[in-house]
Design an enzyme around this catalytic site. Structure first.
Site, short mmCIF file in Angstrom:
data_model
loop_
_atom_site.label_atom_id
_atom_site.label_comp_id
_atom_site.label_asym_id
_atom_site.label_seq_id
_atom_site.Cartn_x
_atom_site.Cartn_y
_atom_site.Cartn_z
N LYS A 123 42.03 -40.64 114.55
CA LYS A 123 41.38 -39.34 114.77
C LYS A 123 41.75 -38.38 113.65
O LYS A 123 42.90 -37.98 113.53
CB LYS A 123 41.84 -38.74 116.11
N GLY A 171 51.23 -33.41 112.01
CA GLY A 171 50.68 -32.14 112.49
C GLY A 171 51.80 -31.17 112.80
O GLY A 171 52.91 -31.29 112.27
N THR A 201 54.75 -28.95 114.80
CA THR A 201 55.92 -29.32 115.59
C THR A 201 55.64 -29.20 117.09
O THR A 201 56.06 -30.05 117.88
CB THR A 201 57.12 -28.45 115.16
N GLU A 219 55.41 -36.66 111.80
CA GLU A 219 55.60 -35.86 110.58
C GLU A 219 55.14 -34.45 110.92
O GLU A 219 53.95 -34.21 111.08
CB GLU A 219 54.76 -36.43 109.42
N CYS A 224 52.51 -29.08 103.57
CA CYS A 224 53.74 -29.07 104.36
C CYS A 224 54.97 -29.01 103.47
O CYS A 224 56.04 -28.62 103.91
CB CYS A 224 53.80 -30.30 105.25
N GLU A 277 57.00 -21.20 110.63
CA GLU A 277 56.08 -21.76 109.64
C GLU A 277 54.80 -20.93 109.61
O GLU A 277 54.12 -20.82 110.63
CB GLU A 277 55.75 -23.21 109.99
P1 NAD Z 1 48.00 -29.80 114.82
O1 NAD Z 1 49.27 -30.25 115.40
O2 NAD Z 1 47.28 -28.67 115.45
O3 NAD Z 1 46.94 -30.99 114.76
C1 NAD Z 1 47.20 -32.21 114.11
C2 NAD Z 1 46.32 -33.28 114.72
O4 NAD Z 1 46.73 -33.49 116.07
C3 NAD Z 1 44.85 -32.91 114.78
O5 NAD Z 1 44.06 -34.06 114.52
C4 NAD Z 1 44.68 -32.45 116.20
O6 NAD Z 1 43.37 -32.57 116.68
C5 NAD Z 1 45.62 -33.39 116.93
N1 NAD Z 1 46.08 -32.93 118.24
C6 NAD Z 1 46.15 -31.67 118.72
N2 NAD Z 1 46.58 -31.68 119.99
C7 NAD Z 1 46.79 -32.97 120.34
C8 NAD Z 1 47.23 -33.62 121.51
N3 NAD Z 1 47.51 -32.95 122.62
N4 NAD Z 1 47.36 -34.96 121.51
C9 NAD Z 1 47.07 -35.66 120.39
N5 NAD Z 1 46.63 -35.10 119.25
C10 NAD Z 1 46.48 -33.77 119.22
O7 NAD Z 1 48.31 -29.50 113.29
P2 NAD Z 1 47.33 -28.91 112.19
O8 NAD Z 1 47.19 -27.45 112.44
O9 NAD Z 1 46.13 -29.76 112.10
O10 NAD Z 1 48.18 -29.15 110.87
C11 NAD Z 1 49.10 -28.25 110.36
C12 NAD Z 1 50.51 -28.70 110.68
O11 NAD Z 1 50.73 -30.00 110.17
C13 NAD Z 1 51.56 -27.83 110.03
O12 NAD Z 1 52.58 -27.59 110.97
C14 NAD Z 1 52.09 -28.69 108.90
O13 NAD Z 1 53.41 -28.41 108.50
C15 NAD Z 1 51.98 -30.04 109.48
N6 NAD Z 1 51.97 -31.06 108.44
C16 NAD Z 1 53.07 -31.86 108.31
C17 NAD Z 1 53.12 -32.81 107.32
C18 NAD Z 1 54.31 -33.70 107.15
O14 NAD Z 1 54.19 -34.68 106.44
N7 NAD Z 1 55.43 -33.43 107.77
C19 NAD Z 1 52.01 -32.95 106.46
C20 NAD Z 1 50.92 -32.13 106.64
C21 NAD Z 1 50.89 -31.19 107.63
#
Ligand code: NAD
Length: 482
Positions: free
Chosen positions: A174, A227, A229, A249, A283, A384
């Site tokens: 997804k 995604g 935290t 991650e 990130c 963040e």
């Molecule tokens: P998010 O957590 O909102 O979403 C990430 C993904 O998870 C999306 O595809 C979303 O649809 C899905 N998701 C949301 N709720 C879910 C649930 N209940 N069950 C399963 N999946 C679900 O994050 P975002 O806003 O898309 O991304 C930004 C975040 O990602 C920032 O915190 C950033 O630091 C982090 N990030 C981390 C890394 C790393 O390698 N550590 C890399 C890139 C981004």
């Protein structure tokens, strides 16, 4: 208006509910396509397809799997410009960034794992006296789930899918509902590359519907997630009772430690990038900048001057250093943090406002922003923000810089600028982060382990780490007669 489709069992299909979500072009603030609002029933279809494909896919030779992954990489290479344009439009990032970083890296991800899988070995332990030999089989897990965010859409989507497929798994994936386009285009490439049907299934939709259904699925035994935290916490709570393998991650609040003995020019130019590349939505961006007192005032003046040279503009224009942030909601969140600065005795040194770009007045553009803070404990340094906003603060001693750098819940990456080797080694040891860069930033060798500690995640991606994650080790112990 273009309607994206799910890619299930090798075919493009609409969501069973026939419900759709608006997909925005952040540079204009306009809806430009529709994506499936899939539900649990669509995930079930994808799972069934993946389960059916698994026995055959997991029994292909390494060479066969490697060839398909290389074919995907080659086709992506041929369509690099189209993919980069699509990524830039979907995400708001400058086209130059998508052309030079995002899509080339997605290609490398497939190429890297096409080769890595042929080099992946396992351990054996011989006990001569007992006449036994132990060896480890590494079996693919079965059907695995890959869930990715919006900031580096295809880059991070492929960073999961490539090792999962390389290891012999079938995948239900997804992409973020905010940036679904290049994942959709990747499905076309998978068909063209001859990836057998059902091996990879891409289901579009909302996190709490499609993502949740993947995580809750009792037979999807491993989840690789990137995604926020908070989402990671929720995932862990859902998956733990089912004993799923999890790679998480998550967010970061990375420190950037600048010492007076560094190569000043290199540090300054790289710090501008590590602050504002991709509108600060990487990130690994260094969002907390700690500067040795003796060069603080000089750095402050130069950093402001360099930042003010950056052009915020239409992503497709070559002159744009920063494009639009990804969504209106995200823009408002970032502006909310900036608006709170006054209450924290923090001073906005430059930026802080929305930018109106000609003919794109509804786009989500923000000025690159530098804020001087009084304490590392303030909200701006502890939470963040994930936008073009960094803070600066002086320090007197290395110990003080280290203490502030570590005084945060996150531990993804850290950057140190110094020419003192002893200091570089001390800090590399003591900084609480999964990655430490010394005199460089975003310098990635795909063989290295990637991931964070503390609230930045659990597990590692990259190199053989990802192939280990996507396989189950099985110990075989044989006693023989002499
Ligand atoms: P998010 O957590 O909102 O979403 C990430 C993904 O998870 C999306 O595809 C979303 O649809 C899905 N998701 C949301 N709720 C879910 C649930 N209940 N069950 C399963 N999946 C679900 O994050 P975002 O806003 O898309 O991304 C930004 C975040 O990602 C920032 O915190 C950033 O630091 C982090 N990030 C981390 C890394 C790393 O390698 N550590 C890399 C890139 C981004």
């Amino acid at each position: 208006m273009q309607q994206l489709q799910n890619y299930i069992n090798g075919e493009f299909i609409s969501p069973i509910s026939d419900e759709w979500i608006d997909n925005y072009d952040p540079s204009k603030g306009e809806v430009y396509s529709k994506i499936p609002r899939s539900k649990q029933e669509d995930v079930e279809l994808a799972f069934d397809a993946a389960k059916q494909a698994f026995p055959e896919w997991s029994n292909t030779t390494l060479e066969e799997r490697s060839k398909v992954l290389l074919k995907i990489a080659n086709l992506l290479q041929q369509k690099l410009v189209d993919f980069a344009k699509a990524e830039s439009k979907d995400n708001g990032k400058p086209l130059s960034l998508a052309l030079n970083i995002d899509i080339p890296r997605a290609i490398s991800n497939f190429e890297f794992y096409a080769h890595a899988l042929t080099q992946f070995g396992s351990e054996s332990h011989e006990s001569v006296g007992k006449n036994t030999i132990n060896f480890t089989l590494r079996k693919p897990i079965g059907v695995v789930g890959c869930i990715s965010p919006w900031n580096l859409p295809l880059y991070l989507f492929s960073w999961k899918i490539a090792p999962a497929l390389a290891a012999g798994n079938c995948v239900v994936a997804k992409p973020s509902e905010i940036t679904p386009m290049t994942a959709y285009l990747l499905s076309e490439i998978c068909i063209e590359a001859g990836l057998p049907k059902g091996v990879l299934n891409i289901v579009h939709g909302l996190g709490n519907e499609v993502g949740q259904a993947i995580v809750e699925h009792p037979q999807i035994k491993a989840i690789s997630f990137t995604g926020g935290t908070k989402t990671g916490e929720h995932l862990a709570r859902t998956a733990a009772p089912m004993f799923k393998k999890l790679s998480l991650e998550l967010g970061g609040k990375n420190p950037n430690l600048i010492f007076a003995d560094c190569d000043y020019e290199q540090m300054l130019q790289t710090t501008v990038k590590s602050s504002f590349a991709n509108q600060g939505q990487i990130c690994l961006c260094g969002s907390r900048i700690f500067v040795e007192e003796s060069i603080y005032e000089k750095f402050k003046a130069d950093f402001i001057a360099e930042t003010e040279k950056l052009k915020v503009g239409v992503p497709s224009e070559a002159s744009s250093d920063l494009g639009a942030v990804v969504s209106e909601t995200h823009m408002k969140k970032i502006l909310g943090y900036i608006a709170n600065a006054n209450q924290q005795e923090a001073k906005i040194l430059t930026g802080g406002k929305r930018v109106e770009v000609k003919d794109h007045e509804h786009g989500y553009y923000l000025e690159p922003t530098i804020i001087e803070v009084q304490s590392n404990r303030c909200q701006l340094n502890q939470e963040e923000i994930f936008g073009p906003v960094v803070t600066i603060i002086p320090f007197k001693t290395e110990e003080q810089a280290l203490a502030m750098a570590n005084d945060v819940r996150y531990g993804l990456s850290a950057t140190v600028w110094t020419s003192n080797l002893d200091r570089a080694m001390r800090l590399s040891n003591d900084l609480e982060a999964g990655i430490v860069w010394v005199n460089t930033w975003l310098n990635r060798d795909l063989r290295t382990p990637f991931g964070g500690i503390k609230d930045s995640g659990v597990g590692r991606e990259g190199g053989f780490e990802a192939l280990r994650f996507f396989t189950e080790p099985k110990n075989v112990c044989i006693q023989y007669k002499r």
